[in-house]
Design a protein around this motif. Structure first.
Motif: not given
Length: 398
Positions: A197-221
């Motif tokens: 849940g913590g790696e999704g976008a925050s569209l009300p803030d205009g924030y959609y980075d396509n980055e945190t999915t790889l930087r927050a943990n090693r799940g995909a890496l």
């Protein structure tokens, strides 16, 4: 006299040339020097672990930990606080084989001061922090042409080889995703990683980075490491990023994820018999949702600390019982975010022939993590049944 210039500021004249040497000798002043931030994604999130100064043209022949100091300022790109302003200790200094100076910085799991992400509690989101590093020269730099002082330092890019190996994409429906492509030719499996849940976008803030999915943990890496790639014989790894929470509307997100899978299969040499789905927390729910909706698409599913319970249930018992995809669930008994009994254990009892690994706590390399973070074990290929570890189990499924 110390020489200090903040990253991204223009180089300029000043007191750099006045840094004293012995007697009446003076150090030569050179032009500005750029530097790179070097990062790695730890189990607890990405941290800057060193800075590399572009000094090859200066031909330095030695450097010490006292030659330069490093200060880091990090600010959130949206409203909440979550940054820091502190000195980063230089633990080692060396000249690499290219002649660039590398300053190793102190870092550790759970250490806030080196992190590239900030968690915004009011949004329930990790966001990439705006990093501003200052390099201060404290002593002349010995070079082939004599002692040198540097008038300014210009901050460059953030480099994380594991993250940078994933290319950026956006689906026809507007869902962003990152893709790792193996170097091997021929049809290869595809692993779909669905973030928490913590790696999704925050569209009300205009924030959609396509980055945190790889930087927050090693799940995909974890699936892109040489060890995993050898086990899977080379595999594509795709990591979609939700525009909110997967759990917010699984029925809407399922076809959007399916669309991304179809796009990757159309553009890459994917073996359709070896498509795997895995995810953590919110993504653990979504991996179960995907196998409930698309019953013959996936060769295996690995939901980690996923959510199925609720009022009404997020995934009804009848849908769980109808899942035919080989499923291996992972959770930890001390998870105080998602009740493992009401969710992972309950799903295991209903999904035919499913496997379950239930840890007592989450500990890796001597560091104890929150009990909810059991995805760390999947990222390290730790779960095993009868001597078969989970990556090998996945790779054998068709």
């Amino acid at each position: 006299m110390a020489i200090s210039r903040r990253g991204l500021l223009a180089a300029g004249a000043g007191t750099a040339a006045g840094l004293a040497l012995s007697g009446t000798a003076r150090a030569a002043t050179t032009g500005s020097v750029g530097f790179r931030l070097d990062a790695v994604t730890l189990d607890g999130g990405e941290q800057v672990v060193s800075v590399t100064l572009d000094t090859a043209r200066l031909a330095p022949h030695s450097v010490s930990t006292g030659t330069f100091s490093v200060h880091a300022t990090a600010t959130s790109p949206i409203a909440d606080p979550g940054g820091y302003d502190l000195d980063r200790p230089v633990t080692a200094a060396r000249v690499d084989h290219r002649g660039n100076i590398v300053l190793d910085l102190g870092y550790a799991e759970g250490q806030v001061g080196g992190g590239t992400l900030g968690y915004l509690g009011s949004r329930g989101r990790n966001v990439r922090l705006d990093l501003d590093y200052t390099i201060t020269q404290n002593a002349p730099l010995p070079t082939r042409n004599g002692p040198v002082t540097i008038p300014a330092f210009v901050q460059g890019r953030l480099a994380n080889p594991e993250v940078d190996a994933f290319s950026h994409h956006i689906s026809r429906s507007g869902l962003k995703y990152r893709l790792f492509s193996p170097p091997r030719r021929g049809r290869r499996p595809l692993i779909v990683w669905l973030h928490g849940g913590g790696e999704g976008a925050s569209l009300p803030d205009g924030y959609y980075d396509n980055e945190t999915t790889l930087r927050a943990n090693r799940g995909a890496l974890g699936f892109a490491t040489p060890q995993a790639q050898q086990i899977f014989g080379g595999a594509y790894v795709v990591a979609p990023q939700s525009t909110s929470y997967w759990m917010a509307d699984g029925d809407r997100f399922a076809p959007l994820i399916r669309e991304i899978i179809a796009e990757v299969c159309a553009r890459r040499a994917v073996d359709p018999d070896r498509i795997y789905v895995a995810g953590c927390s919110n993504g653990g729910y979504m991996s179960l949702k995907m196998t409930a909706v698309y019953r013959s698409l996936f060769a295996a599913s690995v939901p980690v600390c996923g959510v199925v319970a609720g009022d009404p249930p997020l995934i009804p018992d009848a849908e769980l019982a109808a899942i035919g995809t080989p499923t291996w669930l992972i959770a930890s008994r001390d998870d105080d975010t998602v009740d493992p009994g009401a969710n992972s254990v309950h799903a295991h009892e209903l999904i035919p022939r499913s496997l379950l690994t239930l840890y007592d706590q989450v500990v890796w390399n001597g560091h104890r993590f929150p009990g909810h973070w059991s995805w760390i074990y999947l990222a390290r290929n730790d779960p095993a049944v009868h001597g078969t570890h989970i990556w090998q189990w996945m790779a054998r499924r068709r």
